[in-house]
Design an enzyme around this catalytic site. Sequence first.
Site, PDB file in Angstrom:
ATOM      1  N   LEU A 155       0.870  -1.166   0.000  1.00 36.51           N
ATOM      2  CA  LEU A 155       0.000   0.000   0.000  1.00 36.51           C
ATOM      3  C   LEU A 155       0.913   1.225   0.000  1.00 36.51           C
ATOM      4  O   LEU A 155       1.946   1.229   0.671  1.00 36.51           O
ATOM      5  CB  LEU A 155      -0.910   0.023   1.238  1.00 36.51           C
ATOM      6  CG  LEU A 155      -2.036  -1.010   1.298  1.00 36.51           C
ATOM      7  CD1 LEU A 155      -2.808  -0.870   2.608  1.00 36.51           C
ATOM      8  CD2 LEU A 155      -2.986  -0.879   0.120  1.00 36.51           C
ATOM      9  N   ASP A 156       0.529   2.261  -0.744  1.00 35.04           N
ATOM     10  CA  ASP A 156       1.324   3.482  -0.794  1.00 35.04           C
ATOM     11  C   ASP A 156       1.511   4.059   0.604  1.00 35.04           C
ATOM     12  O   ASP A 156       0.713   3.793   1.519  1.00 35.04           O
ATOM     13  CB  ASP A 156       0.646   4.530  -1.680  1.00 35.04           C
ATOM     14  CG  ASP A 156       0.549   4.094  -3.135  1.00 35.04           C
ATOM     15  OD1 ASP A 156       1.313   3.199  -3.525  1.00 35.04           O
ATOM     16  OD2 ASP A 156      -0.300   4.648  -3.846  1.00 35.04           O
ATOM     17  N   LEU A 157       2.523   4.887   0.752  1.00 34.19           N
ATOM     18  CA  LEU A 157       2.830   5.496   2.044  1.00 34.19           C
ATOM     19  C   LEU A 157       1.618   6.196   2.647  1.00 34.19           C
ATOM     20  O   LEU A 157       1.351   6.074   3.849  1.00 34.19           O
ATOM     21  CB  LEU A 157       3.984   6.494   1.873  1.00 34.19           C
ATOM     22  CG  LEU A 157       4.456   7.218   3.128  1.00 34.19           C
ATOM     23  CD1 LEU A 157       5.079   6.242   4.117  1.00 34.19           C
ATOM     24  CD2 LEU A 157       5.460   8.316   2.766  1.00 34.19           C
ATOM     25  N   HIS A 206       0.416   2.830  -7.982  1.00 31.18           N
ATOM     26  CA  HIS A 206      -0.473   3.994  -7.902  1.00 31.18           C
ATOM     27  C   HIS A 206      -1.714   3.854  -8.806  1.00 31.18           C
ATOM     28  O   HIS A 206      -2.270   4.860  -9.248  1.00 31.18           O
ATOM     29  CB  HIS A 206       0.273   5.277  -8.295  1.00 31.18           C
ATOM     30  CG  HIS A 206       1.284   5.748  -7.297  1.00 31.18           C
ATOM     31  ND1 HIS A 206       1.137   5.603  -5.936  1.00 31.18           N
ATOM     32  CD2 HIS A 206       2.486   6.357  -7.475  1.00 31.18           C
ATOM     33  CE1 HIS A 206       2.187   6.102  -5.315  1.00 31.18           C
ATOM     34  NE2 HIS A 206       3.024   6.560  -6.223  1.00 31.18           N
TER      35      HIS A 206
END
Length: 240
Positions: A102-104, A184
């Site tokens: 999962l993205d930051l 993304h």
Amino acid sequence: MRLDKFLTMQGRYTRAQAKALVRQGRVIVDGVTAADGGMAIDPTQCAVLLDGEQIAYCDQLHLMLNKPAGVLTAANDPRHRTVMDLLPPYCAALSCMPIGRLDLDTQGLLLLTTDGTLAHRLLAPKRGVEKIYEAQLDGRLGPQDVEAFAAGVALHDFTARPARLEILPPGDRARVTVCEGKYHQVKRMFQARGRTVLALKRLSFGGVALDASLAPGQWRELTEQELRTLRGAAEGSANG
């Protein structure tokens, strides 16, 4: 495996504490009081007792974590706190690693497992395992966006597979279901429709939903039913 490492894998003791337990004569291996925390044992064969209670060996671990924003999906990082920092040390000792990323700044459901084969199958593009996200956007969506997602949004380097988009009241929130997980991707799909994602949360993965009782940063082991659901998703039909 070292005896002191085996004791730390139970999640209750540090390596130093485990060594102290052995020195205090509180650990028995196959009926003999252990004298050295560094002694080699076969945890699948040896009977290890601590204060008279046998310690069961488990080499499989499957977790769900409610990942907070601002935490990196990685084993370690010199600049950011990682998801492994939110878990007890024995998880890393067992090589319990995240399934995908999962993205930051993305929060929500993150699954972790010691089963590398399961993780690989869940992430394989041909399996088409569904992931559901909820997004907060910088403006309202309309029926044309639903149609565009269903048709497959064209990005500059690939065309996303058809996805389900459900617009939530008051119109600037949405739930989106995708069957792939490129870098993304969800953010880029909305960006292609002229919208910026302000916040993103994953709600489910492979039919397993985030436990609503878990606050950000909290985790728990998967239930047997959840694990069966994941294995079923991993063995699902391949899309091409």
